[in-house]
Design an enzyme around this catalytic site. Structure first.
Site, PDB file in Angstrom:
ATOM      1  CD  GLU A 177      72.470  25.788 -17.154  1.00 38.70           C
ATOM      2  OE1 GLU A 177      73.402  26.298 -16.790  1.00 38.70           O
ATOM      3  OE2 GLU A 177      72.187  24.867 -16.431  1.00 38.70           O
TER       4      GLU A 177
ATOM      5  CE  LYS B  24      75.425  24.174 -14.937  1.00 41.40           C
ATOM      6  NZ  LYS B  24      74.030  23.368 -15.102  1.00 41.40           N
TER       7      LYS B  24
ATOM      8  CB  SER C 112      72.258  14.428 -13.100  1.00 40.61           C
ATOM      9  OG  SER C 112      71.277  15.318 -13.320  1.00 40.61           O
TER      10      SER C 112
ATOM     11  CG  HIS D 149      75.469  25.035 -20.779  1.00 38.78           C
ATOM     12  ND1 HIS D 149      74.579  25.141 -20.220  1.00 38.78           N
ATOM     13  CD2 HIS D 149      76.250  23.958 -20.140  1.00 38.78           C
ATOM     14  CE1 HIS D 149      74.309  24.304 -18.959  1.00 38.78           C
ATOM     15  NE2 HIS D 149      75.353  23.446 -19.141  1.00 38.78           N
TER      16      HIS D 149
ATOM     17  CD  GLU E 155      76.418  19.348 -20.536  1.00 30.01           C
ATOM     18  OE1 GLU E 155      76.684  19.207 -19.470  1.00 30.01           O
ATOM     19  OE2 GLU E 155      75.874  20.505 -20.964  1.00 30.01           O
TER      20      GLU E 155
ATOM     21  CG  ASN F  94      79.300  24.909 -16.285  1.00 29.74           C
ATOM     22  OD1 ASN F  94      79.595  26.054 -16.020  1.00 29.74           O
ATOM     23  ND2 ASN F  94      78.173  24.779 -17.056  1.00 29.74           N
TER      24      ASN F  94
ATOM     25  N   GLY G 247      76.497  20.891 -10.961  1.00 36.50           N
ATOM     26  CA  GLY G 247      76.415  20.818  -9.400  1.00 36.50           C
ATOM     27  C   GLY G 247      77.217  20.065  -8.616  1.00 36.50           C
TER      28      GLY G 247
ATOM     29  N   GLY H 115      70.812  19.140 -14.290  1.00 33.57           N
ATOM     30  CA  GLY H 115      70.517  19.634 -12.856  1.00 33.57           C
ATOM     31  C   GLY H 115      69.155  18.894 -12.482  1.00 33.57           C
TER      32      GLY H 115
HETATM   33  P1  PGA Z   1      74.522  19.201 -13.735  1.00 35.11           P
HETATM   34  O1  PGA Z   1      74.924  20.146 -15.009  1.00 35.11           O
HETATM   35  O2  PGA Z   1      75.793  18.279 -13.760  1.00 35.11           O
HETATM   36  O3  PGA Z   1      74.344  20.040 -12.504  1.00 35.11           O
HETATM   37  O4  PGA Z   1      73.505  18.491 -14.504  1.00 35.11           O
HETATM   38  C1  PGA Z   1      75.662  19.795 -16.215  1.00 35.11           C
HETATM   39  C2  PGA Z   1      75.991  21.042 -17.137  1.00 35.11           C
HETATM   40  O5  PGA Z   1      75.178  21.768 -16.975  1.00 35.11           O
HETATM   41  O6  PGA Z   1      76.936  21.113 -17.594  1.00 35.11           O
END
Ligand code: PGA
Length: 253
Positions: A99, A13, A215, A97, A169, A11, A237, A175
Site C-alpha cells: 500500500e 493499517k 488474506s 508495504h 505479500e 498489521n 484484516g 484484502g
Molecule cells: P490482508 O492484508 O490480510 O487484509 O489481506 C495483509 C497485509 O496487507 O499485510
C-alpha cells in the site's frame, strides 16, 4: 517444520484509535498465553503506539510500526523518525508495504534507506515484497521479487538472521480474499530464501524468517505454516478482531 520460531504479525493499517487499540492489545495479551512456540507482533497506527506499548507490558507480544522515515530528525512535516519509534517501544518496523508502494509512491531505494535506518536503531525491519496480478500473469513474479530484494536489502550487513524479516505479500492477495495456494506461496518463499543466500550467505539465509501475507485467516493459516519455507504470517484484516487473530496465532492447535 523447521527450527525458525514462527512470527505472527498483525498489521492494523489505518484502523483503531489509541483507546481502541489498547483494549484490543489487552485482549490479545490474555490470549497469547495459549499460543505455543510462536512470536506475536502487532503494528497499530502511530498514534496508538504508546498506549499499546503500555497495554502490552508484561506480555510477550512485540510492538511494531507500519512505516518510518529514514532520517533521525529534521524538517519533514508529517513524518515519524526511527528514534521516536524506538522510544515508543517498537521492536519491528514494517517497510515497503504494497500500500505504501502503490498509494504513496515508495520505491526500492526508499525502502533500502528505511531498512538501514531501522537497523541503525536496533529494530527489525519487516521488508515487504510482492508482485501484482499483471506481473504474475506476465510471468514476472521472480524477476520483480529479485529486484525488490536486491535493492531493498542492498549493503545490509546482518550479524544475526533474526535482525531482518521478509514478508512475501502478493499484491493480488491483499484484502481481496484470494490467497496464494500453500504450494504457490512455498514456491516463492523457496525462491526468496535462495536469493537471500546469494545476498547474505547461506547460513544467515537459513535463519531469516519469511512471512506470507495476503488474506491470511484462521481457516488457511495452518496449511500455509506447514510449508517448509513459510515462517509466519503478516495479517491485515483478520488481525483487527482479537479473537480472530488469537485463532491465527494458535494455528498449531
Ligand atoms: P490482508 O492484508 O490480510 O487484509 O489481506 C495483509 C497485509 O496487507 O499485510
Amino acid at each position: 517444520m523447521n527450527s525458525r520460531l514462527p512470527l505472527i504479525a498483525g498489521n492494523w493499517k489505518m484502523f483503531k484509535t489509541g483507546p481502541e487499540a489498547a483494549a484490543a492489545a489487552r485482549e490479545l495479551a490474555r490470549e497469547v498465553a495459549g499460543a505455543q512456540a510462536v512470536e506475536v507482533m502487532i503494528a497499530p497506527p502511530f498514534t496508538a503506539l504508546e498506549a499499546v506499548h503500555a497495554a502490552l507490558q508484561g506480555s510477550a507480544i512485540a510492538l511494531g510500526a507500519q512505516n518510518t522515515h529514514w532520517e533521525d530528525s529534521g524538517a519533514f512535516t508529517g513524518e515519524i523518525a526511527p528514534p521516536m519509534l524506538k522510544a515508543a517501544g517498537c521492536r519491528f518496523v514494517i517497510i515497503g508495504h504494497s500500500e505504501r508502494r502503490q498509494l504513496f509512491g515508495e520505491d526500492d531505494r526508499g525502502v533500502n534507506r528505511k531498512v538501514h535506518a531501522v537497523r541503525r536503531h536496533g529494530m527489525v525491519p519487516v521488508v515487504c515484497v510482492g508482485e501484482t496480478e499483471a506481473q504474475r500473469d506476465a510471468g514476472q513474479t521472480f524477476s520483480v521479487l529479485d529486484k525488490q530484494l536486491r535493492l531493498g536489502l542492498e549493503n545490509i550487513a546482518l550479524g544475526n538472521p533474526l535482525d531482518v524479516v521478509v514478508a512475501y505479500e502478493p499484491v493480488w492477495a491483499i484484502g481481496t480474499g484470494k490467497t496464494a495456494s500453500d504450494h504457490q506461496a512455498q514456491e516463492v518463499h523457496d525462491r526468496i530464501r535462495r536469493l537471500l543466500a546469494e545476498l547474505l550467505g547461506a547460513d544467515l539465509a537459513a535463519g531469516v524468517r519469511i512471512l506470507y501475507g495476503g488474506s491470511v485467516k484462521p481457516g488457511n493459516v495452518a496449511g500455509l505454516m506447514a510449508m517448509p519455507d513459510i515462517d509466519g504470517a503478516l495479517v491485515g484484516g483478520a488481525s483487527l478482531d482479537p479473537q480472530t487473530f488469537a485463532r491465527i496465532m494458535r494455528f498449531r492447535s
